[in-house]
Motif scaffolding. Sequence first.
Motif: not given
Length: 305
Positions: A96-108
């Motif tokens: 979950d931490v890894d998915e959130l890290r990727i999504l943080a960049h993609r949501c930006a």
Amino acid sequence: MPADPRPTSAPPPGIRYAGIGDEAAPGLADQLAAVRELGWHAIELRSVDGCALADLDHRAFGALTDQLAAGGTDVVCVDSRIANWSRPVTGPLEDDVDELRILAHRCAVLGTRYVRVMSYPNDGLSEPEWARRVHRRMAVLAQRAEDAGLVLLHENCAGWAGTSAERMLELLDRVGSPALRLLFDIGNGVPYGYDSAALLDAVIDHVDHVHVKDAVPTPTGEAAYTLPGQGRSQVRACLTALLRRGWTGTWSIEPHTHLRPHDGTDTREDSGTAAFVAYGRALERLVAQDVLPHVVASRQGGGRG
């Protein structure tokens, strides 16, 4: 369900219509086409060609952003797998931490700060231990989200706090972060066996995003999904309550008539796009012909009704 290409009505003031794109079709081009046919300009992203947003490679994600920009379509929310029905509380938090890290960049890049999450199904633990682990994990994730400028939206679905207003409020209180809010799915009350309108009433001040879904129970205990307003999920009552409260935000359709990821159902090739458009039209009609008049009548009656 035949699709009517003609727009029915604009949403109420302060409300934006959107839809979870992969409910219409696997490919993004068809997802965007369905949204455009409705005359809407917003989409909620979950998967593209069967691949979760966080799993798209850089080339595929770049193509996705190009298509969104070309169509002038905004992304209102990203539906992650974080803490969802496929990830029990005993699984590795790192996923979950890894998915959130990727999504943080993609949501930006996508211009949204909302990420849908759940709160971990149990896996044989005692109730107190299940709760303890959920609280701890969600606090870690919320802190990561806050640092990244994101807001995690906990859905009333699978997980420790999924079907209980008391647990939702406890989770928000224990985590104590502005980066954890609620996503209210109107249709989840039928399959999970609770009163949707009553749950909404208890948590409405913490809801930032809404999924529109409707269903009826079946003799086998499953849910059969219907057009909005034709089931037993109290769609009209919930939408009316939101408007009477002065709520503003997005109402995003999740028909579940052709795609249900949690049980493997996928019949989108049997006219999923047309059904998606028909569902959006049905929501517009319900709001214009039933919800808004009810809101107006209740206001004229001094708030009663």
